[in-house]
Design a protein around this motif. Sequence first.
Motif, PDB file in Angstrom:
ATOM      1  N   GLN A   1       0.720  -1.299  -0.058  1.00  0.00           N
ATOM      2  CA  GLN A   1      -0.017  -0.112  -0.091  1.00  0.00           C
ATOM      3  C   GLN A   1       0.774   1.182  -0.001  1.00  0.00           C
TER       4      GLN A   1
ATOM      5  N   PHE B   1       0.753   3.486  -3.006  1.00  0.00           N
ATOM      6  CA  PHE B   1      -0.251   4.412  -3.621  1.00  0.00           C
ATOM      7  C   PHE B   1      -0.410   5.833  -2.574  1.00  0.00           C
TER       8      PHE B   1
ATOM      9  N   SER C   1      -6.025   7.444  -1.252  1.00  0.00           N
ATOM     10  CA  SER C   1      -6.522   6.445  -2.025  1.00  0.00           C
ATOM     11  C   SER C   1      -7.834   5.766  -1.248  1.00  0.00           C
TER      12      SER C   1
ATOM     13  N   ASP D   1     -10.025   2.893  -5.257  1.00  0.00           N
ATOM     14  CA  ASP D   1      -8.709   3.121  -6.080  1.00  0.00           C
ATOM     15  C   ASP D   1      -7.853   1.597  -5.921  1.00  0.00           C
ATOM     16  N   ILE D   2      -8.084   0.996  -4.891  1.00  0.00           N
ATOM     17  CA  ILE D   2      -7.489  -0.090  -4.368  1.00  0.00           C
ATOM     18  C   ILE D   2      -8.525  -1.200  -4.081  1.00  0.00           C
TER      19      ILE D   2
ATOM     20  N   VAL E   1      -0.283   3.144 -12.971  1.00  0.00           N
ATOM     21  CA  VAL E   1      -1.239   3.942 -12.466  1.00  0.00           C
ATOM     22  C   VAL E   1      -1.020   5.295 -12.685  1.00  0.00           C
TER      23      VAL E   1
END
Length: 408
Positions: A116, A119, A123, A177-178, A268
């Motif tokens: 993570q 990101f 997010s 987003d994730i 991304v």
Amino acid sequence: MTSVNSNFLKLQSNYLFAEIARKVASFKEANPEKRVISLGIGDVTRPLAPAVVAALHKAADDMGDAATFHGYGPEQGYAFLREIIAEHDYKARGVDLSPDEVFVSDGAKSDVGNFQELFAADSIVAVTDPVYPVYVDSNAMAGRSGEFDGKQWNRLVYLPCLKENDFVPDFPKTRPDIIYLCYPNNPTGTVLSRQALQGWVDYARREGCVILYDSAYEAYITDISVPHSIYELEGAQEVAVEFRSFSKTAGFTGLRCAYTVVPKALQVSDGKGGKVALNGLWNRRQCTKYNGCPYIVQRAAAATYSPEGRAQVMDVIHGYQRNAESLRKAVTGMGLSVYGGVNAPYIWVSVPDGMTSWGFFDHVLNNTALVCTPGAGFGASGEGYVRLTAFGSPADTEEAIKRLASLS
Ligand code: PLP
């Protein structure tokens, strides 16, 4: 005075396993003559395969000889292991990945917890409910989960997995987003069909999301229609990262070896109108913060791919699968609805009407000296279920089944 990262103060204590331990300790004190058997353990119990042990001995000897000694290894893992992984775990299933898209590590827990970092801090994260807690807590530490309201984190998007939706999460109303997906699933032991997983890949492509796909239990899949890797699905290399582990596949929970696949096609937004590949960023992150999985451990992992290593490892998995099948039958015989346990070492049991998952836990412990894991501990949607695991010895599993029969 120095201030702490206040996100750490928002984390919930590990109430689930602490509370189980407290209840088991008080049961043992009151019933010293009874032998407690745990159907809650998430660790393996069978020893390493002989081929793995032989590889460890040989690699230890390499380390004792100046000619074959290995110091710091590549942060990404040795080529000998990355090449076998790309060949056996992917190419053999029709997936074309190159070894430099595979990153060897000391565990899937660290990789799923660390990934993570790549990101943006704001997010939006989606997790299934119930969930393997590492996804939630690692994002809470980074400030992405919001506040815990006593039941749920208010900035996470939850994807309930219940018998009502066959444990297949629906697409969320809010675009994340994730998206963390784990199949075969811990804790429910359920799987996604090829069609359902393709639906998620298509969703991620349409909405511009990244799927973090945890397939730590891939080796337990028996049904040929269930995908082993998300990359078996069309377009997945552009939207998904995959985490795998030797822990439950080959008994490496104490040895520590796993790998993460970051395809080069996965890009991304760079936040400035351009795109950036996650492969390069993960490589940068690993080179900065990680010095590689030990040489001897990677040699041991490589030994699981030799014909004899493969056969020995599968033999152990078949033993756990037999435990799962016997447990499924026993619980079904009690008149309870049972999910999972066919393509996974976890069995998800719907508790009798009118009982909570903790109530059923107490009932089972007090009447049979067996320990299960209350589903509520894995998230709000786990209420009404308990998790059983197939990792016990065959003898303990057999004894547990006799005791369960006495309960019905
Ligand atoms: N992912 C899931 C879903 C798990 O259940 C576990 C272990 O229980 C892990 C990852 C951790 O694997 P490792 O032992 O490689 O850290």
